[in-house]
Design a protein around this motif. Structure first.
Motif, PDB file in Angstrom:
ATOM      1  N   VAL A  16      -0.227  -6.111  13.873  1.00  0.00           N
ATOM      2  CA  VAL A  16      -0.692  -6.500  12.530  1.00  0.00           C
ATOM      3  C   VAL A  16      -0.185  -7.885  12.161  1.00  0.00           C
ATOM      4  O   VAL A  16      -0.935  -8.737  11.657  1.00  0.00           O
ATOM      5  N   LEU A  17       1.094  -8.142  12.410  1.00  0.00           N
ATOM      6  CA  LEU A  17       1.661  -9.436  12.054  1.00  0.00           C
ATOM      7  C   LEU A  17       1.088 -10.553  12.927  1.00  0.00           C
ATOM      8  O   LEU A  17       0.909 -11.686  12.455  1.00  0.00           O
ATOM      9  N   ARG A 105       6.372  -6.311   3.790  1.00  0.00           N
ATOM     10  CA  ARG A 105       5.341  -6.814   4.692  1.00  0.00           C
ATOM     11  C   ARG A 105       3.987  -6.910   3.992  1.00  0.00           C
ATOM     12  O   ARG A 105       3.259  -7.895   4.144  1.00  0.00           O
ATOM     13  N   THR A 106       3.650  -5.907   3.212  1.00  0.00           N
ATOM     14  CA  THR A 106       2.382  -5.931   2.481  1.00  0.00           C
ATOM     15  C   THR A 106       2.366  -7.072   1.474  1.00  0.00           C
ATOM     16  O   THR A 106       1.357  -7.774   1.314  1.00  0.00           O
ATOM     17  N   VAL A 225       1.759 -17.833  -6.251  1.00  0.00           N
ATOM     18  CA  VAL A 225       1.022 -17.019  -5.282  1.00  0.00           C
ATOM     19  C   VAL A 225       1.868 -15.823  -4.850  1.00  0.00           C
ATOM     20  O   VAL A 225       1.363 -14.695  -4.711  1.00  0.00           O
ATOM     21  N   MET A 226       3.166 -16.047  -4.630  1.00  0.00           N
ATOM     22  CA  MET A 226       4.029 -14.934  -4.256  1.00  0.00           C
ATOM     23  C   MET A 226       4.139 -13.923  -5.384  1.00  0.00           C
ATOM     24  O   MET A 226       4.193 -12.709  -5.136  1.00  0.00           O
ATOM     25  N   GLY A 227       4.167 -14.393  -6.622  1.00  0.00           N
ATOM     26  CA  GLY A 227       4.196 -13.471  -7.749  1.00  0.00           C
ATOM     27  C   GLY A 227       2.936 -12.633  -7.826  1.00  0.00           C
ATOM     28  O   GLY A 227       2.990 -11.417  -8.053  1.00  0.00           O
ATOM     29  N   ALA A 228       1.783 -13.274  -7.625  1.00  0.00           N
ATOM     30  CA  ALA A 228       0.519 -12.541  -7.637  1.00  0.00           C
ATOM     31  C   ALA A 228       0.454 -11.548  -6.484  1.00  0.00           C
ATOM     32  O   ALA A 228      -0.034 -10.417  -6.638  1.00  0.00           O
ATOM     33  N   GLY A 229       0.949 -11.945  -5.322  1.00  0.00           N
ATOM     34  CA  GLY A 229       0.965 -11.040  -4.176  1.00  0.00           C
ATOM     35  C   GLY A 229       1.859  -9.834  -4.419  1.00  0.00           C
ATOM     36  O   GLY A 229       1.536  -8.716  -4.004  1.00  0.00           O
ATOM     37  N   GLY A 238       0.822   3.910  -2.268  1.00  0.00           N
ATOM     38  CA  GLY A 238       1.632   4.172  -1.081  1.00  0.00           C
ATOM     39  C   GLY A 238       2.412   2.997  -0.562  1.00  0.00           C
ATOM     40  O   GLY A 238       3.186   3.144   0.378  1.00  0.00           O
ATOM     41  N   SER A 239       2.236   1.788  -1.153  1.00  0.00           N
ATOM     42  CA  SER A 239       2.936   0.624  -0.618  1.00  0.00           C
ATOM     43  C   SER A 239       4.102   0.194  -1.487  1.00  0.00           C
ATOM     44  O   SER A 239       4.809  -0.740  -1.151  1.00  0.00           O
ATOM     45  N   ARG A 240       4.303   0.881  -2.618  1.00  0.00           N
ATOM     46  CA  ARG A 240       5.384   0.476  -3.514  1.00  0.00           C
ATOM     47  C   ARG A 240       6.725   0.708  -2.862  1.00  0.00           C
ATOM     48  O   ARG A 240       6.945   1.698  -2.174  1.00  0.00           O
ATOM     49  N   ALA A 241       7.645  -0.216  -3.112  1.00  0.00           N
ATOM     50  CA  ALA A 241       8.964  -0.115  -2.501  1.00  0.00           C
ATOM     51  C   ALA A 241       9.671   1.134  -2.979  1.00  0.00           C
ATOM     52  O   ALA A 241       9.641   1.457  -4.166  1.00  0.00           O
TER      53      ALA A 241
END
Length: 303
Positions: A16-17, A105-106, A225-229, A238-241
């Motif tokens: 994936v990476l 990662r997400t 952009v990192m904040g929006a991501g 299912g992706s929440r830390a």
């Protein structure tokens, strides 16, 4: 047998990476844009910064140009750490903090895709490629004899044609560095690791401006952009830390249970905690009944 959520398989993550990095590199090339349009965007950003008196890249670039002891290390930082530190932090999270890896990662992947969209929509000429009359010096070209790069960004000599030199807005150098810094700060346990997490994005921001590769607003856009991501990653099911919850456990002892992931040795899952609490209550009730009947039994024996 309890159903525990397993961390992702390493080979699947590597695939994936790898695809993500291929998309990042290919996307930068496809989003080259028109040269005139890129120059116009760069000058527009510079004019806004001058109006707001935040054109910090100018004094930094002069400082790095006049002092090789600053300019040469900055060029090495720009040309290498972006591609070394980010995968190193990903590997560290996977091996040492698997509970936080999937979300991190997400978050990184979504933010990178948003950055590629920015490159396509707003091709931007970096300060170093503007006309010399604007007062910027390309430190990568000036100190190219000290490194592997030439006069075309951080690419090795002769491979400048494989890069998109107008992929300046937003600055993913700053965005990725911010991601690394937050990961190290939040999940590092040693003070040195956390200090490096705080210093890395700050140093990267100074480097990208001092080498005339980005405007200050490019760095701001990279952080945005990192904040929006991050917000987008949290919204995905299912992706929440995972988070740590401290509850009252069996017999009054404190039990820490990690949300959605394998628990550490000795920790109890929620179902197990409820069963333990019920068992404890039943045991207490039995003990109380036994204590109440003991005097009666003693008196009967005495008669």
């Amino acid at each position: 047998m309890t159903n525990r959520r397993q961390p992702p398989r390493w080979w699947a993550e590597l695939l994936v990476l790898g695809l993500l990095y291929g998309a990042y590199s290919g996307g930068r090339l496809l989003a080259r844009g028109d040269v005139r349009l890129a120059v116009d965007h760069g000058l527009a950003i510079l004019r806004v910064e001058e109006l707001l008196a935040i054109d910090l890249e100018r004094p930094l670039n002069r400082l790095f140009t006049h002092h090789a002891a600053l300019g040469i290390p900055a060029d090495f930082v720009y040309a290498s750490l972006h591609y070394l530190v980010t995968p190193a932090v990903l590997v560290w999270l996977y091996r040492r903090r698997p509970q936080q890896y999937r979300f991190a990662r997400t978050w990184l992947a979504i933010s990178t895709v948003l950055g590629l969209i920015g490159f396509a929509l707003v091709p931007t000429c970096p300060p170093r490629l503007l006309d010399a009359s604007y007062g910027f010096t390309d430190t990568m070209a000036r100190y190219s004899a000290y490194g592997w790069w030439g006069g075309e960004a951080s690419a090795p000599r002769g491979l400048g044609g494989l890069t998109n030199q107008f992929a300046a807005m937003p600055s993913l150098h700053v965005g990725w560095a911010l991601w690394c810094g937050i990961a190290l700060w939040r999940h590092g346990r040693r003070p040195l690791v956390r200090a490096l997490g705080a210093a890395y994005p700050a140093v990267t921001t100074l480097v990208v401006m001092g080498t005339a590769n980005h405007y200050f607003l490019d760095a701001v856009a990279g952080a945005a952009v990192m904040g929006a991501g991050w917000l987008a990653a949290r919204a995905l099911p299912g992706s929440r830390a995972p988070h740590t919850v401290r509850t009252a456990g069996f017999r009054g002892k404190s039990t820490i249970v990690s949300g959605g992931w394998d628990t550490s040795a000795g920790e109890l899952l929620p179902v197990q905690r409820r069963a333990a609490a019920d068992a404890a209550a039943a045991a207490d009730a039995t003990a109380t009944a036994a204590d109440d009947s003991a005097p009666e039994d003693s008196a009967a024996a005495a008669r």
